[in-house]
Write a protein that holds these residues in place. Structure first.
Motif, PDB file in Angstrom:
ATOM      1  N   GLY A  40      16.305   9.861  -9.970  1.00 57.99           N
ATOM      2  CA  GLY A  40      15.166   8.932  -9.202  1.00 57.99           C
ATOM      3  C   GLY A  40      14.055   8.495 -10.058  1.00 57.99           C
ATOM      4  O   GLY A  40      14.280   8.495 -11.440  1.00 57.99           O
ATOM      5  N   GLY A  41      13.084   7.787  -9.815  1.00 56.59           N
ATOM      6  CA  GLY A  41      12.325   7.528 -10.582  1.00 56.59           C
ATOM      7  C   GLY A  41      11.202   6.694  -9.743  1.00 56.59           C
ATOM      8  O   GLY A  41      11.117   6.914  -8.558  1.00 56.59           O
ATOM      9  N   GLY A  42       9.760   6.249 -10.387  1.00 55.10           N
ATOM     10  CA  GLY A  42       9.023   5.785  -9.599  1.00 55.10           C
ATOM     11  C   GLY A  42       8.161   4.758 -10.373  1.00 55.10           C
ATOM     12  O   GLY A  42       8.388   4.607 -11.738  1.00 55.10           O
ATOM     13  N   LEU A  43       7.193   4.063 -10.013  1.00 53.97           N
ATOM     14  CA  LEU A  43       6.288   3.020 -10.449  1.00 53.97           C
ATOM     15  C   LEU A  43       5.069   3.284  -9.769  1.00 53.97           C
ATOM     16  O   LEU A  43       4.630   3.646  -8.695  1.00 53.97           O
ATOM     17  CB  LEU A  43       6.764   1.542  -9.873  1.00 53.97           C
ATOM     18  CG  LEU A  43       8.201   0.993 -10.325  1.00 53.97           C
ATOM     19  CD1 LEU A  43       8.513  -0.285  -9.682  1.00 53.97           C
ATOM     20  CD2 LEU A  43       8.228   0.937 -12.052  1.00 53.97           C
ATOM     21  N   ARG A  44       3.930   2.943 -10.737  1.00 55.20           N
ATOM     22  CA  ARG A  44       2.694   3.358 -10.390  1.00 55.20           C
ATOM     23  C   ARG A  44       1.704   2.006 -10.978  1.00 55.20           C
ATOM     24  O   ARG A  44       1.874   1.623 -11.895  1.00 55.20           O
ATOM     25  CB  ARG A  44       1.930   4.420 -11.276  1.00 55.20           C
ATOM     26  CG  ARG A  44       0.552   4.759 -10.817  1.00 55.20           C
ATOM     27  CD  ARG A  44       0.472   6.372 -11.329  1.00 55.20           C
ATOM     28  NE  ARG A  44      -0.855   6.865 -10.907  1.00 55.20           N
ATOM     29  CZ  ARG A  44      -1.959   6.754 -11.412  1.00 55.20           C
ATOM     30  NH1 ARG A  44      -2.121   5.792 -12.575  1.00 55.20           N
ATOM     31  NH2 ARG A  44      -3.027   7.314 -11.087  1.00 55.20           N
ATOM     32  N   PHE A  45       0.994   1.415  -9.922  1.00 54.14           N
ATOM     33  CA  PHE A  45       0.300   0.315 -10.311  1.00 54.14           C
ATOM     34  C   PHE A  45      -1.244   0.463  -9.908  1.00 54.14           C
ATOM     35  O   PHE A  45      -1.613   0.864  -8.828  1.00 54.14           O
ATOM     36  CB  PHE A  45       0.599  -0.834  -9.333  1.00 54.14           C
ATOM     37  CG  PHE A  45       1.957  -1.193  -9.267  1.00 54.14           C
ATOM     38  CD1 PHE A  45       2.576  -2.040 -10.264  1.00 54.14           C
ATOM     39  CD2 PHE A  45       3.050  -0.965  -8.420  1.00 54.14           C
ATOM     40  CE1 PHE A  45       3.909  -2.387 -10.341  1.00 54.14           C
ATOM     41  CE2 PHE A  45       4.382  -0.927  -8.337  1.00 54.14           C
ATOM     42  CZ  PHE A  45       4.564  -2.080  -9.506  1.00 54.14           C
ATOM     43  N   ALA A  46      -2.196   0.416 -11.024  1.00 54.27           N
ATOM     44  CA  ALA A  46      -3.562   0.412 -10.880  1.00 54.27           C
ATOM     45  C   ALA A  46      -4.029  -0.959 -10.844  1.00 54.27           C
ATOM     46  O   ALA A  46      -3.805  -1.656 -11.561  1.00 54.27           O
ATOM     47  CB  ALA A  46      -3.957   1.223 -12.355  1.00 54.27           C
ATOM     48  N   CYS A  47      -4.506  -0.986  -9.675  1.00 53.18           N
ATOM     49  CA  CYS A  47      -5.136  -2.292  -9.006  1.00 53.18           C
ATOM     50  C   CYS A  47      -6.475  -2.463  -8.671  1.00 53.18           C
ATOM     51  O   CYS A  47      -7.002  -3.193  -7.861  1.00 53.18           O
ATOM     52  CB  CYS A  47      -4.214  -2.880  -8.181  1.00 53.18           C
ATOM     53  SG  CYS A  47      -3.812  -1.754  -6.639  1.00 53.18           S
ATOM     54  N   ASP A  52     -12.513  -0.577 -13.866  1.00 52.15           N
ATOM     55  CA  ASP A  52     -12.221   0.688 -12.965  1.00 52.15           C
ATOM     56  C   ASP A  52     -10.942   0.357 -12.495  1.00 52.15           C
ATOM     57  O   ASP A  52     -11.070   0.546 -11.220  1.00 52.15           O
ATOM     58  CB  ASP A  52     -13.363   0.866 -12.152  1.00 52.15           C
ATOM     59  CG  ASP A  52     -13.579   2.179 -11.344  1.00 52.15           C
ATOM     60  OD1 ASP A  52     -12.557   3.126 -11.819  1.00 52.15           O
ATOM     61  OD2 ASP A  52     -14.009   2.293 -10.412  1.00 52.15           O
ATOM     62  N   THR A  53      -9.982   0.089 -13.183  1.00 58.82           N
ATOM     63  CA  THR A  53      -8.741  -0.199 -12.519  1.00 58.82           C
ATOM     64  C   THR A  53      -7.770   1.159 -11.732  1.00 58.82           C
ATOM     65  O   THR A  53      -7.058   0.975 -11.065  1.00 58.82           O
ATOM     66  CB  THR A  53      -7.580  -0.525 -13.585  1.00 58.82           C
ATOM     67  OG1 THR A  53      -7.713   0.596 -14.490  1.00 58.82           O
ATOM     68  CG2 THR A  53      -7.988  -1.980 -14.226  1.00 58.82           C
ATOM     69  N   GLU A  54      -8.603   2.391 -12.153  1.00 60.06           N
ATOM     70  CA  GLU A  54      -7.875   3.342 -11.483  1.00 60.06           C
ATOM     71  C   GLU A  54      -8.505   3.706 -10.042  1.00 60.06           C
ATOM     72  O   GLU A  54      -8.182   4.723  -9.462  1.00 60.06           O
ATOM     73  CB  GLU A  54      -8.228   4.838 -12.249  1.00 60.06           C
ATOM     74  CG  GLU A  54      -7.307   4.802 -13.663  1.00 60.06           C
ATOM     75  CD  GLU A  54      -5.839   4.844 -13.283  1.00 60.06           C
ATOM     76  OE1 GLU A  54      -5.434   5.515 -12.623  1.00 60.06           O
ATOM     77  OE2 GLU A  54      -5.198   4.123 -14.030  1.00 60.06           O
ATOM     78  N   ARG A  55      -9.426   2.827  -9.327  1.00 55.26           N
ATOM     79  CA  ARG A  55     -10.220   3.058  -8.240  1.00 55.26           C
ATOM     80  C   ARG A  55      -8.971   2.830  -7.272  1.00 55.26           C
ATOM     81  O   ARG A  55      -9.186   3.855  -6.286  1.00 55.26           O
ATOM     82  CB  ARG A  55     -11.168   1.929  -8.147  1.00 55.26           C
ATOM     83  CG  ARG A  55     -12.050   2.158  -6.618  1.00 55.26           C
ATOM     84  CD  ARG A  55     -13.169   1.166  -6.421  1.00 55.26           C
ATOM     85  NE  ARG A  55     -14.054   1.954  -7.372  1.00 55.26           N
ATOM     86  CZ  ARG A  55     -15.659   1.436  -7.258  1.00 55.26           C
ATOM     87  NH1 ARG A  55     -15.851   0.968  -6.209  1.00 55.26           N
ATOM     88  NH2 ARG A  55     -16.365   1.854  -7.954  1.00 55.26           N
ATOM     89  N   LEU A  87      -0.835   4.672  -1.399  1.00 56.89           N
ATOM     90  CA  LEU A  87      -2.035   4.132  -1.887  1.00 56.89           C
ATOM     91  C   LEU A  87      -3.247   5.185  -2.063  1.00 56.89           C
ATOM     92  O   LEU A  87      -3.592   5.980  -1.045  1.00 56.89           O
ATOM     93  CB  LEU A  87      -2.443   3.004  -1.002  1.00 56.89           C
ATOM     94  CG  LEU A  87      -3.885   2.452  -1.054  1.00 56.89           C
ATOM     95  CD1 LEU A  87      -3.592   1.584  -2.302  1.00 56.89           C
ATOM     96  CD2 LEU A  87      -4.217   1.549  -0.155  1.00 56.89           C
ATOM     97  N   GLU A  88      -3.852   5.241  -3.213  1.00 58.21           N
ATOM     98  CA  GLU A  88      -4.801   6.213  -3.614  1.00 58.21           C
ATOM     99  C   GLU A  88      -6.002   5.452  -3.823  1.00 58.21           C
ATOM    100  O   GLU A  88      -6.030   4.400  -4.464  1.00 58.21           O
ATOM    101  CB  GLU A  88      -4.381   6.833  -4.873  1.00 58.21           C
ATOM    102  CG  GLU A  88      -3.211   7.920  -4.848  1.00 58.21           C
ATOM    103  CD  GLU A  88      -2.889   8.323  -6.421  1.00 58.21           C
ATOM    104  OE1 GLU A  88      -3.786   8.477  -7.042  1.00 58.21           O
ATOM    105  OE2 GLU A  88      -1.487   8.404  -6.620  1.00 58.21           O
ATOM    106  N   ALA A  89      -7.151   5.928  -3.461  1.00 59.75           N
ATOM    107  CA  ALA A  89      -8.495   5.293  -3.577  1.00 59.75           C
ATOM    108  C   ALA A  89      -9.303   6.199  -4.005  1.00 59.75           C
ATOM    109  O   ALA A  89      -9.334   7.654  -3.243  1.00 59.75           O
ATOM    110  CB  ALA A  89      -8.805   4.528  -2.328  1.00 59.75           C
TER     111      ALA A  89
END
Length: 91
Positions: A40-47, A52-55, A87-89
């Motif tokens: 498997g695999g995954g993608l992570r987008f800091a948006c 403060d792109t990790e918000r 979705l992380e905030a």
């Protein structure tokens, strides 16, 4: 993952001449020999905003597993999968 079957697992059980069946028996194919392969695999987008792109972080992941039952009677293969979206905030 690879496993050997339990000692009493057989594809089919037979009664002896007296009509007796083995004391231990099962129809569960997962107690027999099997092989499982997965990946498997995954993608992570800091948006988040600039500086403060990790918000806010959006992530996707997917995994798949293929199992082969070495000596099963009816179902000899199984394909399983799982996927997640998150979705992380940060506050």
């Amino acid at each position: 993952h690879t496993q050997n079957g339990v000692s009493f697992w057989k594809r089919a059980y037979e009664a002896n001449d007296a009509g007796d069946l083995p004391h231990f028996r099962t129809g569960d194919r997962e107690l027999g020999a099997l092989n499982t392969f997965g990946g498997g695999g995954g993608l992570r987008f800091a948006c988040g905003p600039r500086g403060d792109t990790e918000r806010y972080v959006f992530s996707l992941s997917a995994d798949a597993y293929w199992t082969h039952f070495v000596n099963a009677l009816y179902i000899t293969d199984r394909l399983a999968g799982i996927s997640t979206a998150a979705l992380e905030a940060t506050f």
